[in-house]
Design an enzyme around this catalytic site. Sequence first.
Site, short mmCIF file in Angstrom:
data_model
loop_
_atom_site.label_atom_id
_atom_site.label_comp_id
_atom_site.label_asym_id
_atom_site.label_seq_id
_atom_site.Cartn_x
_atom_site.Cartn_y
_atom_site.Cartn_z
N CYS A 1 -12.58 4.47 -23.79
CA CYS A 1 -11.29 3.78 -23.97
C CYS A 1 -10.72 3.29 -22.64
O CYS A 1 -10.93 3.92 -21.60
CB CYS A 1 -10.29 4.72 -24.60
SG CYS A 1 -10.89 5.52 -26.08
N HIS B 1 -51.87 14.99 -23.78
CA HIS B 1 -51.47 16.21 -24.49
C HIS B 1 -50.64 15.88 -25.73
O HIS B 1 -49.89 16.71 -26.21
CB HIS B 1 -50.69 17.13 -23.54
CG HIS B 1 -51.53 17.58 -22.39
ND1 HIS B 1 -52.52 18.54 -22.51
CD2 HIS B 1 -51.57 17.16 -21.10
CE1 HIS B 1 -53.12 18.70 -21.34
NE2 HIS B 1 -52.56 17.87 -20.47
N LYS C 1 -33.35 2.03 -18.62
CA LYS C 1 -32.77 0.68 -18.49
C LYS C 1 -33.16 -0.17 -19.68
O LYS C 1 -32.34 -0.85 -20.28
CB LYS C 1 -33.24 -0.03 -17.21
CG LYS C 1 -32.66 0.37 -15.90
CD LYS C 1 -31.20 0.04 -15.71
CE LYS C 1 -30.32 1.12 -16.23
NZ LYS C 1 -29.95 2.22 -15.38
N GLU D 1 -31.45 1.04 -23.09
CA GLU D 1 -30.02 0.89 -23.29
C GLU D 1 -29.57 -0.55 -23.45
O GLU D 1 -28.56 -0.79 -24.11
CB GLU D 1 -29.20 1.63 -22.21
CG GLU D 1 -29.29 1.07 -20.82
CD GLU D 1 -28.45 1.88 -19.82
OE1 GLU D 1 -27.43 2.46 -20.20
OE2 GLU D 1 -28.83 1.91 -18.64
N ASN E 1 -6.06 7.94 -23.81
CA ASN E 1 -7.49 8.18 -23.58
C ASN E 1 -7.71 9.67 -23.53
O ASN E 1 -6.86 10.40 -23.01
CB ASN E 1 -7.93 7.62 -22.22
CG ASN E 1 -8.13 6.13 -22.25
OD1 ASN E 1 -7.91 5.50 -23.28
ND2 ASN E 1 -8.51 5.57 -21.12
N GLY E 2 -8.86 10.12 -24.00
CA GLY E 2 -9.16 11.55 -23.97
C GLY E 2 -9.20 12.10 -25.38
O GLY E 2 -9.30 11.34 -26.35
N GLU F 1 -36.21 6.19 -15.12
CA GLU F 1 -35.08 5.27 -14.94
C GLU F 1 -35.40 3.89 -15.54
O GLU F 1 -34.56 3.27 -16.19
CB GLU F 1 -34.73 5.18 -13.44
CG GLU F 1 -33.63 4.20 -13.08
CD GLU F 1 -32.31 4.41 -13.79
OE1 GLU F 1 -32.12 5.42 -14.46
OE2 GLU F 1 -31.47 3.49 -13.71
N LYS G 1 -19.09 2.70 -20.17
CA LYS G 1 -19.41 2.80 -18.73
C LYS G 1 -19.16 4.20 -18.20
O LYS G 1 -19.97 4.73 -17.45
CB LYS G 1 -18.58 1.78 -17.95
CG LYS G 1 -18.90 1.76 -16.46
CD LYS G 1 -20.31 1.28 -16.19
CE LYS G 1 -20.69 1.34 -14.74
NZ LYS G 1 -22.15 1.27 -14.56
N TRP H 1 -12.68 3.40 -28.00
CA TRP H 1 -14.08 3.75 -28.28
C TRP H 1 -13.99 4.95 -29.20
O TRP H 1 -13.57 6.03 -28.79
CB TRP H 1 -14.80 4.08 -26.98
CG TRP H 1 -16.27 4.27 -27.09
CD1 TRP H 1 -17.23 3.30 -27.04
CD2 TRP H 1 -16.98 5.51 -27.23
NE1 TRP H 1 -18.48 3.86 -27.14
CE2 TRP H 1 -18.36 5.21 -27.27
CE3 TRP H 1 -16.58 6.84 -27.34
CZ2 TRP H 1 -19.34 6.18 -27.41
CZ3 TRP H 1 -17.56 7.82 -27.49
CH2 TRP H 1 -18.92 7.48 -27.52
N ARG I 1 -16.06 -1.12 -20.14
CA ARG I 1 -16.05 0.33 -20.44
C ARG I 1 -16.64 0.62 -21.82
O ARG I 1 -17.00 1.74 -22.11
CB ARG I 1 -14.62 0.86 -20.38
CG ARG I 1 -14.08 0.95 -18.97
CD ARG I 1 -12.65 1.40 -19.00
NE ARG I 1 -12.49 2.76 -19.45
CZ ARG I 1 -12.41 3.81 -18.66
NH1 ARG I 1 -12.48 3.64 -17.36
NH2 ARG I 1 -12.25 5.03 -19.14
#
Length: 603
Positions: free
Chosen positions: A2, A504, A485, A488, A100-101, A481, A598, A74, A27
């Site tokens: 948010c 394996h 990338k 996402e 927010n939170g 990494e 973000k 969000w 965000r």
Amino acid sequence: MCGIVGYVGKKRAIDKLVLGLKTLEYRGYDSAGVAVMQDNHVIVVKDKGRINNLEAILDYDALNGNVGIAHTRWATHGIPSLKNAHPHEDQNKHFTVVHNGIIENYMELKDFLIKEGFKFESQTDTEVIPVLMEYYYQKDKDVVKAFKHTLDDLKGSYAILVITPLISNTILVAKKNSPLVIGEGSDGIYIASDIPAIIKYTKDFYFLSDGEKAIIDDKIRFYDEHFEEIKKQSKTINWEMDAIDKNGFKDYMLKEIYEQPASLKNTLNGIIVNNKPVQFVGFSLNKKYLESLKQIYIVACGTAMHAGLVGKYAMEKMLRIPVNVEVASEFRYRDPIVDKNTLCIFISQSGETADTIAALKLAKEKGAKTIAISNVFESSITREADHTIYTHAGPEIAVASTKAYISQVGIIVAFAIYLCDTLFGSNKDTNYLKEELLHLPDLMEEVIKNEDNYHELAKKMINVHDLFYIGRGCDYYIAMEGSLKLKEISYIHSEAYPAGELKHGPIALIDKGTFVLGIITDSKIADKTLSNLEEVKSRGANIVLITNQNIREEQVISIPDINPILSPILAIIPLQFIAYYVAKEKDLDVDKPRNLAKSVTVE
Ligand code: M6R
């Protein structure tokens, strides 16, 4: 997650609010809303989806008030919907809130308020805030007291802005475990969850500590956790506007990939100087303390954790001290073996990642010394840690981390050299590594120049369902990494595996045409990874090799040779471009991938 914006000043608030929300779009959010004080009543407008949807229904002429608050949501409690979008109000429309939170005890408070006869419109935890304020207001008709009592009752994390027609030129502000900054501009006072939302108007910011509050009209009054008035000093943030503009690039992610050499230079500036011991601003660790260390922990999430893995590789090689790297959400709940002989390093670009902050608090409780590595000045993690090292990568807007990763790797290697210099004194190996680090930005420019080749390769991958990234040692960390990338931003499933581990189990998934991206940057283990690539090739895989070795393969991306400790900084660049161009070819929003945010301020 948010985003919050607030404005009190001489100008029309709605313009400031919408612009601020747009700057915070990165965000990640699913609905947006504004509330403007208009002739002693509050007008709330909100909508599901993008800010463009909200803009389309805003009647700017009817909204010319000078006080307002805004929010991008969000979803956590309740689906993304118009009703659940912020701002929220009590039924008498006395209090309008963005938050927010997470209010952890909201169910308990909601049950209580319902029993007291109050009604709720949404499924959110936030709505208890205005309703509780109204409950207290009805008792003794005092807005500030109602605010104080409400905050006393809330458990959890919050950044809260409240406007009320009862004191119509004012915004009430409170912060606990959720970021919030206040900036004083020439035409008003700005409040935001992130600096970029308001950097256009000011460079002077106040950072509230947890538990602090502010009451803002034409001036700002600050209060401590007991609601006693306090004085606070502003701090200057010298970010330029073009740091948060696209500057002619199609997307922030592309711009940030291009910014990487400059970011790394900034990161290392003053820390790595040829033939001089590494130094950090504001702290030092003495030899006796370092000799007492039994182990080091590096704790982080996502990309930051991948940078931590490179730190492990570097530190173990140079120091011969065991280094554990762990995902913060696991570390915090598994009673890790940490004590005063453990140094704990926490890496977080945003400095606001809930799990990383909680992990840091736990390590402190257990007696460990804690170091935060963060990109954001005065972010929450920097206040909790014993010491902070800033990466100085500049603001990173795209959700997919690129330049922050490079800077994190740069700083963690610099830190490893620092530990080595302090313990054993500068030597020719560490001095050579310093030289190589300083030379890296030039080599990165060379890698970036081959953008078109990476684009061509990406075109071949757009219809692929599964991909594998493999490597050994540090190359495996690069694979992790690179794979993250791609996932996402392109929504293509990919897995990173240690090259020797495929046989394996996962090799069963290799079929004709399966793409396998191999990374080989260490001559000592090149043959081993090459054999693993042969194994998948003979089962029909389509190999792409990223290497600094002289190896013949049909599809090779060549990068400059460098110490394997530093190779992630070069090898990740083609992988970032590949992820970017796969997503672009699929016509996806690379900067704001679905479901992601973000900074992840919830656990
Ligand atoms: O702000 P942080 O560095 O703590 O964020 C950690 C992760 O959420 C972050 O790196 C995430 O994995 C990125 N989206 C990866 O590109």
